[in-house]
Design a protein around this motif. Sequence first.
Motif, PDB file in Angstrom:
ATOM      1  N   ILE A   1       0.579  -0.947  -0.110  1.00  0.00           N
ATOM      2  CA  ILE A   1       0.186  -0.294  -0.366  1.00  0.00           C
ATOM      3  C   ILE A   1       1.108   1.440   0.057  1.00  0.00           C
ATOM      4  CG2 ILE A   1      -1.808   1.425   0.679  1.00  0.00           C
ATOM      5  CD1 ILE A   1      -2.346  -1.345   2.326  1.00  0.00           C
ATOM      6  N   SER A   2       1.847   1.381   0.556  1.00  0.00           N
ATOM      7  CA  SER A   2       3.171   2.252   0.780  1.00  0.00           C
ATOM      8  C   SER A   2       3.818   2.929  -0.263  1.00  0.00           C
ATOM      9  CB  SER A   2       3.896   2.404   2.319  1.00  0.00           C
ATOM     10  OG  SER A   2       4.624   1.433   2.059  1.00  0.00           O
ATOM     11  N   ASP A   3       3.536   1.658  -0.928  1.00  0.00           N
ATOM     12  CA  ASP A   3       4.180   1.946  -2.542  1.00  0.00           C
ATOM     13  C   ASP A   3       3.080   1.926  -3.486  1.00  0.00           C
ATOM     14  OD1 ASP A   3       5.787   2.300  -4.851  1.00  0.00           O
ATOM     15  OD2 ASP A   3       6.748  -0.198  -4.157  1.00  0.00           O
ATOM     16  N   PRO A   4       2.895   3.916  -4.160  1.00  0.00           N
ATOM     17  CA  PRO A   4       1.980   3.947  -4.692  1.00  0.00           C
ATOM     18  C   PRO A   4       2.055   3.463  -6.440  1.00  0.00           C
ATOM     19  CG  PRO A   4       2.176   5.569  -3.572  1.00  0.00           C
ATOM     20  CD  PRO A   4       3.239   4.563  -3.233  1.00  0.00           C
TER      21      PRO A   4
ATOM     22  N   ILE B   1       2.385   0.737  -6.943  1.00  0.00           N
ATOM     23  CA  ILE B   1       2.420  -0.891  -6.767  1.00  0.00           C
ATOM     24  C   ILE B   1       0.894  -0.654  -7.494  1.00  0.00           C
ATOM     25  CG2 ILE B   1       2.170  -3.366  -5.527  1.00  0.00           C
ATOM     26  CD1 ILE B   1       4.401  -2.116  -4.958  1.00  0.00           C
ATOM     27  N   SER B   2      -0.143  -1.395  -8.347  1.00  0.00           N
ATOM     28  CA  SER B   2      -1.153  -1.183  -8.441  1.00  0.00           C
ATOM     29  C   SER B   2      -1.414  -0.231  -8.287  1.00  0.00           C
ATOM     30  CB  SER B   2      -1.807  -2.019  -7.817  1.00  0.00           C
ATOM     31  OG  SER B   2      -1.834  -3.436  -8.293  1.00  0.00           O
ATOM     32  N   PRO B   3      -1.227   0.869  -9.095  1.00  0.00           N
ATOM     33  CA  PRO B   3      -1.734   2.379  -8.470  1.00  0.00           C
ATOM     34  C   PRO B   3      -3.311   2.765  -8.492  1.00  0.00           C
ATOM     35  CG  PRO B   3      -0.661   2.243 -10.605  1.00  0.00           C
ATOM     36  CD  PRO B   3      -0.180   0.869 -10.048  1.00  0.00           C
ATOM     37  N   ALA B   4      -4.035   2.367  -9.375  1.00  0.00           N
ATOM     38  CA  ALA B   4      -5.383   2.591  -8.928  1.00  0.00           C
ATOM     39  C   ALA B   4      -6.176   1.680  -8.467  1.00  0.00           C
ATOM     40  CB  ALA B   4      -6.168   2.117 -10.570  1.00  0.00           C
ATOM     41  N   THR B   5      -5.238   0.782  -7.613  1.00  0.00           N
ATOM     42  CA  THR B   5      -6.455   0.307  -6.173  1.00  0.00           C
ATOM     43  C   THR B   5      -6.416   1.121  -4.606  1.00  0.00           C
ATOM     44  OG1 THR B   5      -5.258  -1.986  -7.399  1.00  0.00           O
ATOM     45  CG2 THR B   5      -6.198  -2.317  -4.803  1.00  0.00           C
ATOM     46  N   GLN B   6      -7.473   1.055  -4.365  1.00  0.00           N
ATOM     47  CA  GLN B   6      -7.775   1.746  -3.400  1.00  0.00           C
ATOM     48  C   GLN B   6      -7.987   0.897  -2.332  1.00  0.00           C
ATOM     49  OE1 GLN B   6     -11.370   4.029  -4.467  1.00  0.00           O
ATOM     50  NE2 GLN B   6     -10.959   5.462  -4.855  1.00  0.00           N
ATOM     51  N   PHE B   7      -7.599   1.173  -0.689  1.00  0.00           N
ATOM     52  CA  PHE B   7      -7.799   0.150   0.619  1.00  0.00           C
ATOM     53  C   PHE B   7      -8.433   1.216   1.293  1.00  0.00           C
ATOM     54  CE2 PHE B   7      -3.302  -0.447  -2.195  1.00  0.00           C
ATOM     55  CZ  PHE B   7      -3.667  -2.028  -2.219  1.00  0.00           C
ATOM     56  N   THR B   8      -9.089   0.363   2.092  1.00  0.00           N
ATOM     57  CA  THR B   8      -9.624   0.939   3.059  1.00  0.00           C
ATOM     58  C   THR B   8      -9.251   0.128   4.337  1.00  0.00           C
ATOM     59  OG1 THR B   8     -11.335   1.811   1.336  1.00  0.00           O
ATOM     60  CG2 THR B   8     -12.075   1.727   3.891  1.00  0.00           C
ATOM     61  N   LEU B   9      -9.021   0.383   5.350  1.00  0.00           N
ATOM     62  CA  LEU B   9      -8.692   0.208   6.670  1.00  0.00           C
ATOM     63  C   LEU B   9     -10.006   0.446   8.078  1.00  0.00           C
ATOM     64  CD1 LEU B   9      -7.241  -2.344   8.995  1.00  0.00           C
ATOM     65  CD2 LEU B   9      -6.033   0.237   9.511  1.00  0.00           C
ATOM     66  N   LEU B  10     -10.460  -0.885   7.966  1.00  0.00           N
ATOM     67  CA  LEU B  10     -11.571  -0.684   9.200  1.00  0.00           C
ATOM     68  C   LEU B  10     -11.140  -1.035  10.649  1.00  0.00           C
ATOM     69  CD1 LEU B  10     -13.840  -0.499   7.398  1.00  0.00           C
ATOM     70  CD2 LEU B  10     -14.902   0.123   8.030  1.00  0.00           C
ATOM     71  N   HIS B  11     -10.257  -0.926  11.361  1.00  0.00           N
ATOM     72  CA  HIS B  11      -9.552  -1.600  12.854  1.00  0.00           C
ATOM     73  C   HIS B  11     -10.016  -1.521  13.644  1.00  0.00           C
ATOM     74  CE1 HIS B  11      -7.040  -4.092  15.194  1.00  0.00           C
ATOM     75  NE2 HIS B  11      -6.788  -2.451  16.079  1.00  0.00           N
TER      76      HIS B  11
ATOM     77  N   HIS C   1      -2.034  10.763   0.833  1.00  0.00           N
ATOM     78  CA  HIS C   1      -2.865   9.464  -0.160  1.00  0.00           C
ATOM     79  C   HIS C   1      -3.954   9.238   0.190  1.00  0.00           C
ATOM     80  CE1 HIS C   1       1.567   9.533  -2.146  1.00  0.00           C
ATOM     81  NE2 HIS C   1       1.780   9.698  -0.584  1.00  0.00           N
ATOM     82  N   PRO C   2      -4.927  10.563   0.150  1.00  0.00           N
ATOM     83  CA  PRO C   2      -6.341   9.917   0.750  1.00  0.00           C
ATOM     84  C   PRO C   2      -6.618   9.039  -0.582  1.00  0.00           C
ATOM     85  CG  PRO C   2      -6.617  12.557   0.211  1.00  0.00           C
ATOM     86  CD  PRO C   2      -4.890  11.643   0.412  1.00  0.00           C
ATOM     87  N   GLU C   3      -6.786   9.170  -1.987  1.00  0.00           N
ATOM     88  CA  GLU C   3      -7.254   8.177  -2.373  1.00  0.00           C
ATOM     89  C   GLU C   3      -6.710   6.972  -2.749  1.00  0.00           C
ATOM     90  OE1 GLU C   3      -4.749  10.022  -2.741  1.00  0.00           O
ATOM     91  OE2 GLU C   3      -3.663   9.029  -4.153  1.00  0.00           O
ATOM     92  N   ARG C   4      -5.451   6.500  -1.674  1.00  0.00           N
ATOM     93  CA  ARG C   4      -4.761   5.760  -1.566  1.00  0.00           C
ATOM     94  C   ARG C   4      -5.177   4.644  -0.798  1.00  0.00           C
ATOM     95  NH1 ARG C   4      -2.095   1.608  -5.074  1.00  0.00           N
ATOM     96  NH2 ARG C   4      -0.493   0.397  -4.058  1.00  0.00           N
ATOM     97  N   LEU C   5      -5.525   5.208   0.280  1.00  0.00           N
ATOM     98  CA  LEU C   5      -5.793   4.865   1.507  1.00  0.00           C
ATOM     99  C   LEU C   5      -6.507   5.633   2.339  1.00  0.00           C
ATOM    100  CD1 LEU C   5      -5.280   2.555   3.686  1.00  0.00           C
ATOM    101  CD2 LEU C   5      -3.193   3.657   4.878  1.00  0.00           C
ATOM    102  N   LYS C   6      -7.487   4.452   3.359  1.00  0.00           N
ATOM    103  CA  LYS C   6      -8.453   5.219   4.093  1.00  0.00           C
ATOM    104  C   LYS C   6      -8.646   4.354   5.307  1.00  0.00           C
ATOM    105  CE  LYS C   6     -12.262   5.515   1.408  1.00  0.00           C
ATOM    106  NZ  LYS C   6     -13.331   5.079   0.904  1.00  0.00           N
ATOM    107  N   VAL C   7      -8.531   5.309   6.415  1.00  0.00           N
ATOM    108  CA  VAL C   7      -8.053   4.404   8.053  1.00  0.00           C
ATOM    109  C   VAL C   7      -8.683   4.944   8.774  1.00  0.00           C
ATOM    110  CG1 VAL C   7      -6.938   3.834  10.132  1.00  0.00           C
ATOM    111  CG2 VAL C   7      -5.780   4.571   7.711  1.00  0.00           C
TER     112      VAL C   7
END
Length: 357
Positions: free
Chosen positions: A213-216, A218-228, A252-258
């Motif tokens: 995830i921290s390397d945009p 890699i799969s630049p179009a993939t969005q990740f969302t974490l619900l912890h 990078h809000p388009e890449r990762l939402k926490v």
Amino acid sequence: MQSLAGSSLRRALRPASQLIRRNAPRRTLSSPPIQKPGEIPNHKRVVTITVAFLAGASFYFFLPDPTRAAPTLEKAPLSPRYFTPSTVVSNEETGPNTKLLRLSVPTEVITASDPSGFQSIWSVFIKDDDIQVERPYTPLYGLDEHGHMLFWIKKYPKGEVGRWLHTKTPGEKIEFRAPLSTWNWKNDTWDEVVIISGGTGFAPFYQLFHSVISDPSISPATQFTLLHSSRNPEELPPASLLTSLNDFSEKHPERLKVNLFVDAADEDRSSSLHVKRIDRPSIESAAGLVKPVVPWWRKIWGHREPELPPKRRMFLVCGPEPMINAVAGPYGRNMSQGVVGGILAEMGIKSSEVYKL
Ligand SMILES: Cc1cc2nc3c(=O)[nH]c(=O)nc-3n(C[C@H](O)[C@H](O)[C@H](O)COP(=O)(O)OP(=O)(O)OC[C@H]3O[C@@H](n4cnc5c(N)ncnc54)[C@H](O)[C@@H]3O)c2cc1C
């Protein structure tokens, strides 16, 4: 993917009461059947089956397990087929029942190892030398070039290996075998990956964050969302890990939402913390699955929302079994994936879109 060794281990660790319950004859409310001449009475049959089952179970538990009994090789490349000794570098408290444990192996061991086995998400089996049992744990940053692995480890009041690991001090030796594949990341396969984790189930997500995830690029179009989710703010993952996540998701809000959840918190909690269990509305809104409400007057004029192309989604669920059951339904037989159940099934998510780690 649940490793073969992992599934057999879990099976072996399932409380005997559960195993016996599965094999026990079903109770019925009907009257007892009439016994035919020469037929073995039912109660004798039950006793025979029970004795045979217990003999089988003892055989299973007390005979040396080929994986636990695997040899220990000092300088060989890392392999799941045998144990490698490591040295404790540090073991620091991070909460009421968690520690960050750093282990190291000689660099010649890493240089000799085949890097292809260390693709996210992978784990190691750590052996408790006192009682000769092993459990899987996930190195947060994988294996670094200095031969270090960092683990976030929880101890349970009656848990064997977690409590043993918490007693380890710098300089002590710990044996492990690795790498074991937990789940395989595939480039350019998903538009959206939603990870729902509980407690130390955060560790596999963090490894994915570090390596993918921290390397945009890699799969630049993939969005990740974490619900912890953790029980309370004190039991949340260590601040050092959360800070790097938050910093990245702000940039990078388009890449990762926490999204962080706790079951309970004091009044002075951070405003970004959700104080509730992860429920259906939280998953739907985090994953962008909430359908926009169309005002009635627009419907009258025959307004229709444009159909968006379906997204290629993957939901990864990792945490204590009750949480997995509630979110994605229980595992299948022998810890296989089983069909999707729980909240994700209610949302209409297909089994092929869910992986229970
Ligand atoms: C692929 C994989 C990766 C994992 N990575 C990590 C990791 O990075 N860090 C980590 O801490 N754990 C991780 N785990 C869980 C870990 O392997 C052990 O299951 C956990 O540490 C408990 O083992 P134990 O020997 O301490 O307790 P056990 O002796 O197995 O359990 C004894 C008792 O402890 C309690 N208990 C055990 N596990 C749980 C649980 N999950 N929730 C609630 N109560 C429980 C129960 O009361 C149980 O009866 C991972 C598991 C898997 C499958």
